[in-house]
Write an enzyme that holds these catalytic residues in place. Structure first.
Site, PDB file in Angstrom:
ATOM      1  CB  CYS A  35     -54.018   1.777 -86.852  1.00 41.79           C
ATOM      2  SG  CYS A  35     -55.670   1.438 -86.676  1.00 41.79           S
ATOM      3  CG  ASP A  91     -57.236  -0.858 -89.007  1.00 38.72           C
ATOM      4  OD1 ASP A  91     -56.472  -1.141 -90.490  1.00 38.72           O
ATOM      5  OD2 ASP A  91     -56.820  -1.403 -88.078  1.00 38.72           O
ATOM      6  CB  CYS A  97     -54.511  -5.227 -90.295  1.00 36.16           C
ATOM      7  SG  CYS A  97     -55.431  -4.975 -88.643  1.00 36.16           S
ATOM      8  CB  CYS A 156     -58.992  -4.759 -84.973  1.00 35.26           C
ATOM      9  SG  CYS A 156     -57.251  -4.290 -85.918  1.00 35.26           S
TER      10      CYS A 156
END
Length: 165
Positions: free
Chosen positions: A65, A67, A91, A134
């Protein structure tokens, strides 16, 4: 005939340009107000001295992703986390998860900070299932920072033992 074909092509291009640029056709992604708050007002953003023996640094990432999270803790002589900082590339949910993690670890002992789970972070921020990675990154960053701190403390004990010998 060529003119008619050219007009059709031009009108199709105009149609696609207009339809793609219309604001009413864009997707809307809504974040929970807690995520927005941590994103717009991040707590404890920054860095600590990674070379300091009382600072543990955790750097984790999710290549799928994009991150990447760096979380640092500063621990006093009693084993209590007195400061925490983060830097996150990702994000809004990743930034919010790291910001919340730093708030939660401050004031805890090293052992108590290990008890912070990604499910607790996700629940607090009301993360949807698609954003659970996350909160998992935040838990991993906490564990990595605590592990780095403990390794430094072990190295410190070994150096002191060598010095006494």
């Amino acid at each position: 005939m060529a003119t008619s074909s050219l007009r059709k092509s031009a009108s199709l291009m105009l149609f696609f340009n207009r339809s793609l640029s219309r604001p009413d056709r864009t997707a809307v992604c809504l974040y929970h107000k807690k995520v927005v708050d941590h994103y717009e007002n991040p707590r404890n953003m920054g860095s600590l001295n990674k070379n300091s023996r009382d600072v543990g640094t955790g750097l984790v990432g999710a290549p799928a992703c994009g991150d990447v999270m760096k979380l640092q803790i500063q621990v006093d002589e009693n084993g209590k986390i007195v400061d925490a900082k983060f830097k996150t590339f990702g994000c809004g949910s990743a930034i919010a998860s790291s910001s919340l993690a730093t708030e939660w670890v401050k004031g805890k002992t090293v052992d108590d900070a290990l008890k912070i789970k990604n499910t607790d972070i996700a629940k607090e921020l009301c993360l949807p299932p698609v954003k659970l990675h996350c909160s998992m990154l935040a838990e991993d960053a906490i564990k990595a920072a605590l592990s780095d701190y403990r390794i430094k403390q072990q190295d410190k004990k070994e150096e002191l033992a060598k010095a006494r010998s």
